[in-house]
Design an enzyme around this catalytic site. Structure first.
Site, short mmCIF file in Angstrom:
data_model
loop_
_atom_site.label_atom_id
_atom_site.label_comp_id
_atom_site.label_asym_id
_atom_site.label_seq_id
_atom_site.Cartn_x
_atom_site.Cartn_y
_atom_site.Cartn_z
N GLU A 52 -2.21 -2.42 4.01
CA GLU A 52 -1.99 -3.17 5.29
C GLU A 52 -3.47 -2.61 5.92
OE1 GLU A 52 2.00 -1.32 4.47
OE2 GLU A 52 -0.11 -0.90 3.73
N CYS A 78 4.14 2.86 4.84
CA CYS A 78 4.21 4.27 4.80
C CYS A 78 4.31 4.90 6.42
CB CYS A 78 3.44 4.95 4.09
SG CYS A 78 1.58 4.92 4.59
#
Length: 374
Positions: A52, A78
């Site tokens: 990301e 996460c």
């Protein structure tokens, strides 16, 4: 393009980092708006940025505003501080309208919290898109997080009649050069290349990766119940190597330590290294995937202990007759006792054939663990 189409493109990108991310999972991220790919990224080596972050940085470098875009990511972002900050916070700051996720993160430190945090800020989240394909890229990470042991595949090179060697032990070479080179891809993607001391004593193999470039070569390991390995074996080339044994020999351990060898004493079971204890030890040491190249004795023991999750068989178009079979196992009394695998892929690696087969129950267990998080 549909969500499935974009996600499969992301999964293809995740495969490009197959060799480098362990012990982290292989993850990719796409940022899309109005059917156009704005930016993309895949997770780098452990300690480096996650997918990301790579994609968001690329968008920033291109001067692209990601607000209102759709983000496709192959694993739940996460939500905890590890070697890097939480990816979910960076996504929230980017203000996408929607995030599409292939599978939830089985890591107990995440386990749905990333999805919940996105939704709590008003970002629409779609989950379980191409989940099984995503699992196929990261079976070891999911196995380690859910059952605490790595995903193990057993590589075999055999004749059409299932022989891995002649009766006199000669085995080099049943399959061709292309098949042997192809096998190095599987070594490279693994965290550990494992063999038995019998193979090391007989063949003195290097057990390294020679036909694939990788910045993260796997650790080499052998199962050596009686600690018989010769100290000048080629496997001890200065790169990290593990020896699993049931015997204590402090002087030999000290000498091997100078060659970057760690000797691990494990309990015995039925007169040999307890393979279940070995698998647990590997899981505790962040090992996701194990590639096994061994003789019939260790191969059979791993199968009989139900430690084998996948078979990787290179089969040559030759018949050898009497010889050594693929795996030495105790005879079954009923067919119902047989372990069941399913073929998942076949490929021609001329002149040989490569067959892949997964343990049906082991695969279903991982899928169920992921779907319980949804």
């Amino acid at each position: 393009m549909s969500d499935e189409g974009w996600m499969r493109q992301a999964l293809h990108l995740a495969e490009s980092v197959l060799y480098i991310t362990a012990p982290n999972p292989r993850v990719a991220c796409l940022i899309v708006r109005d059917g156009r790919l704005l930016a993309e990224g895949a997770t780098r080596q452990a300690g480096g940025p996650h997918a990301e972050i790579v994609a968001l940085r690329q968008a920033a470098e291109r001067g692209i505003d990601t607000a209102g875009a759709t983000v496709y990511v192959t694993l739940e972002p996460c939500s905890h501080y590890g070697r890097t900050p939480p990816c979910v916070d960076a996504l929230i700051a980017a203000r996408p309208a929607r995030v599409v996720i292939a599978m939830g993160d089985p890591n107990p430190l995440v386990h749905g919290q990333g999805i919940a945090k996105l939704r709590a800020t008003g970002i629409a989240v779609t989950t379980d898109i191409c989940t099984e394909e995503a699992l196929a890229i990261n079976p070891g990470f999911v196995a380690r997080m859910t059952r605490k042991t790595p995903w193990l595949w057993l590589k075999l090179a055999s004749s059409l009649d299932g022989r891995i060697a002649l009766a006199n032990g000669q085995s080099q070479w049943i399959t061709g050069t292309a098949a042997r080179a192809d096998g190095h891809h599987w070594r490279a993607r693994s965290c550990v290349v494992l063999s038995g001391v019998g193979t090391v004593l007989a063949d003195d193999p290097q057990m390294n990766v020679r036909h694939v470039e990788t910045a993260r070569p796997p650790i080499k390991a052998i199962v050596d119940t009686r600690f018989q390995v010769m100290e000048q074996a080629r496997i001890f080339d200065g790169t990290p190597t593990w020896v699993f044994t049931c015997v204590s020999d402090p002087e030999k351990v000290h000498r091997l330590a100078d060659r970057n060898v760690q000797v691990v004493e494990l309990p015995a079971a039925a007169g040999r290294v307890d393979l279940h204890a070995l698998m647990r030890w590997l899981g505790e040491h962040d090992i996701n995937e194990v590639h096994v190249e061994a003789g019939a004795r260790l191969s059979g023991a791993l199968l009989q202990a139900q430690c084998t999750d996948e078979l990787l068989v290179y089969m040559a178009p030759v018949l050898l007759g009497e010889g050594i079979g693929m795996a030495r196992m105790e005879p079954l009394q009923q067919l119902a006792q047989a372990q069941r695998f399913e073929f998942i892929h076949t490929a021609c690696v001329a002149p040989d054939v490569r067959l892949r087969a997964r343990h049906i129950d082991h695969w279903k267990t991982l899928l169920q663990a992921l779907r319980q998080q949804s």
